[in-house]
Design a protein around this motif. Structure first.
Motif, PDB file in Angstrom:
ATOM      1  N   LEU A  32       0.807  -1.157   0.052  1.00 20.74           N
ATOM      2  CA  LEU A  32      -0.052  -0.003   0.000  1.00 20.74           C
ATOM      3  C   LEU A  32       0.754   1.361  -0.022  1.00 20.74           C
ATOM      4  O   LEU A  32       0.343   2.220  -0.532  1.00 20.74           O
ATOM      5  N   GLY A  33       1.840   1.242   0.689  1.00 26.65           N
ATOM      6  CA  GLY A  33       2.835   2.289   0.718  1.00 26.65           C
ATOM      7  C   GLY A  33       3.450   2.653  -0.538  1.00 26.65           C
ATOM      8  O   GLY A  33       3.742   3.662  -0.864  1.00 26.65           O
ATOM      9  N   CYS A  34       3.855   1.675  -1.153  1.00 26.38           N
ATOM     10  CA  CYS A  34       4.600   1.724  -2.523  1.00 26.38           C
ATOM     11  C   CYS A  34       3.668   2.277  -3.477  1.00 26.38           C
ATOM     12  O   CYS A  34       4.031   3.021  -4.558  1.00 26.38           O
ATOM     13  N   ALA A  35       2.264   1.851  -3.543  1.00 29.10           N
ATOM     14  CA  ALA A  35       1.535   1.986  -4.568  1.00 29.10           C
ATOM     15  C   ALA A  35       1.071   3.470  -4.256  1.00 29.10           C
ATOM     16  O   ALA A  35       0.647   4.365  -5.467  1.00 29.10           O
ATOM     17  N   PHE A  36       0.765   3.912  -2.965  1.00 30.55           N
ATOM     18  CA  PHE A  36       0.420   5.496  -2.866  1.00 30.55           C
ATOM     19  C   PHE A  36       1.576   6.462  -3.150  1.00 30.55           C
ATOM     20  O   PHE A  36       1.411   7.389  -3.860  1.00 30.55           O
ATOM     21  N   PHE A  37       2.799   5.555  -2.949  1.00 28.81           N
ATOM     22  CA  PHE A  37       4.057   6.850  -3.400  1.00 28.81           C
ATOM     23  C   PHE A  37       4.259   6.756  -4.851  1.00 28.81           C
ATOM     24  O   PHE A  37       4.424   7.955  -5.215  1.00 28.81           O
ATOM     25  N   THR A  38       4.227   5.737  -5.447  1.00 28.86           N
ATOM     26  CA  THR A  38       4.358   5.689  -6.972  1.00 28.86           C
ATOM     27  C   THR A  38       2.968   6.519  -7.504  1.00 28.86           C
ATOM     28  O   THR A  38       3.162   7.336  -8.538  1.00 28.86           O
ATOM     29  N   GLY A  39       1.749   6.225  -7.071  1.00 26.46           N
ATOM     30  CA  GLY A  39       0.669   6.984  -7.599  1.00 26.46           C
ATOM     31  C   GLY A  39       0.695   8.441  -7.381  1.00 26.46           C
ATOM     32  O   GLY A  39       0.332   9.232  -8.453  1.00 26.46           O
ATOM     33  N   ILE A  41       3.525  10.334  -7.415  1.00 25.41           N
ATOM     34  CA  ILE A  41       4.671  10.712  -8.344  1.00 25.41           C
ATOM     35  C   ILE A  41       4.187  10.841  -9.708  1.00 25.41           C
ATOM     36  O   ILE A  41       4.342  11.954 -10.122  1.00 25.41           O
ATOM     37  N   VAL A  42       3.337   9.882  -9.931  1.00 31.16           N
ATOM     38  CA  VAL A  42       2.751  10.104 -11.511  1.00 31.16           C
ATOM     39  C   VAL A  42       1.738  10.883 -11.560  1.00 31.16           C
ATOM     40  O   VAL A  42       1.665  11.459 -12.457  1.00 31.16           O
ATOM     41  N   HIS A  43       0.889  11.137 -10.505  1.00 31.01           N
ATOM     42  CA  HIS A  43      -0.353  12.074 -10.719  1.00 31.01           C
ATOM     43  C   HIS A  43      -0.020  13.117  -9.758  1.00 31.01           C
ATOM     44  O   HIS A  43      -0.939  13.476  -8.769  1.00 31.01           O
ATOM     45  N   CYS A  44       1.110  13.710  -9.707  1.00 28.92           N
ATOM     46  CA  CYS A  44       1.557  14.835  -8.617  1.00 28.92           C
ATOM     47  C   CYS A  44       0.632  16.037  -9.053  1.00 28.92           C
ATOM     48  O   CYS A  44       0.661  16.957  -7.721  1.00 28.92           O
ATOM     49  N   ASN A  45      -0.029  16.060  -9.890  1.00 24.36           N
ATOM     50  CA  ASN A  45      -0.809  17.477 -10.275  1.00 24.36           C
ATOM     51  C   ASN A  45      -2.362  17.458  -9.683  1.00 24.36           C
ATOM     52  O   ASN A  45      -3.177  18.269 -10.151  1.00 24.36           O
TER      53      ASN A  45
END
Length: 230
Positions: A32-39, A41-45
């Motif tokens: 869950l932490g990796c998913a939230f982190f990568t998500g 970063i990809v959708h930072c806006n």
């Protein structure tokens, strides 16, 4: 679960217990932490959103699982049971039955009773717009997916047997405790597909599916798999 079956056949009950615990921790923290982190970063806006109702139900079931597993353990370690051995076993069986009934009710709630609550946020708007450009085309058919799933399940079961047989030897050769291998390494290896899919869906801004993979897997293990193998 496949690794647990092979470990039970080899009499490695402690490895089964530790690997199931590690799977819950791995899904809740690492995946869950990796998913939230990568998500993020990809959708930072933009702000990523998810269905609150599904998350609340899963959180409640996880809390119930913690209580159901904790009460017999507290009774055992405090030595406060009225009839030594029998009270602990009776409470454990009673908790197991309650948790199985609750999990069955959860499945009915999700699949039949309130299945509309589990629709991803924004799905209705996409359906009403009828925008075919935004819809992802299916890369394989349903039967192809089932066939691949069956083949990979058989292949994973074969590899799981070799993995379980190598636990003790790997522990001695690498001077690593079996508990560390069971709690940390086995869940990461055994749930690698879930880890990858959760991160992939988070990168596609589908947090509902990500939560279903991560938290739903932990709920299934704690409310069903642990009870069956315990």
């Amino acid at each position: 679960m496949i690794i647990s079956i092979y470990a039970l056949n080899n009499g490695m009950i402690r490895v089964v217990q530790q690997s199931l615990l590690g799977s819950i921790l791995s899904n809740m923290l690492l995946v869950l932490g990796c998913a939230f982190f990568t998500g993020g970063i990809v959708h930072c806006n933009k702000d990523q959103v998810f269905n609150k109702a599904a998350a609340v139900v899963n959180s409640g079931l996880l809390l119930m699982a913690v209580m159901g597993l904790m009460f017999p353990a507290v009774l055992h370690f405090t030595h406060s049971e009225l009839h030594y051995g029998r009270s602990e076993l009776a409470l454990s069986r009673f908790s197991s039955c309650i948790m199985l009934v609750a999990y069955a009710g959860y499945l009915f709630f999700q699949l039949k009773s309130q299945h509309e609550l589990y629709k991803p946020i924004g799905e209705e708007e996409v359906a009403n717009e009828n925008d075919s450009d935004d819809e992802e085309a299916s890369e394989i058919t349903q039967w192809e997916a089932i066939s691949w799933l069956a083949v990979l399940t058989v292949w994973v079961s074969i590899l799981s047997g070799y993995l379980v047989d190598a636990i003790q030897g790997a522990s001695e050769s690498m001077n690593m405790p079996v508990a560390f291998i069971s709690v940390i390494l086995l869940p990461i290896v055994g749930n690698a597909a879930e880890h990858a899919s959760a991160i992939m869906f988070a990168m596609k801004d589908k947090l509902d599916i990500t939560l279903g993979v991560a938290i739903g897997s932990s709920t299934q293990i704690s409310m069903f798999v642990v009870i069956i193998w315990a």
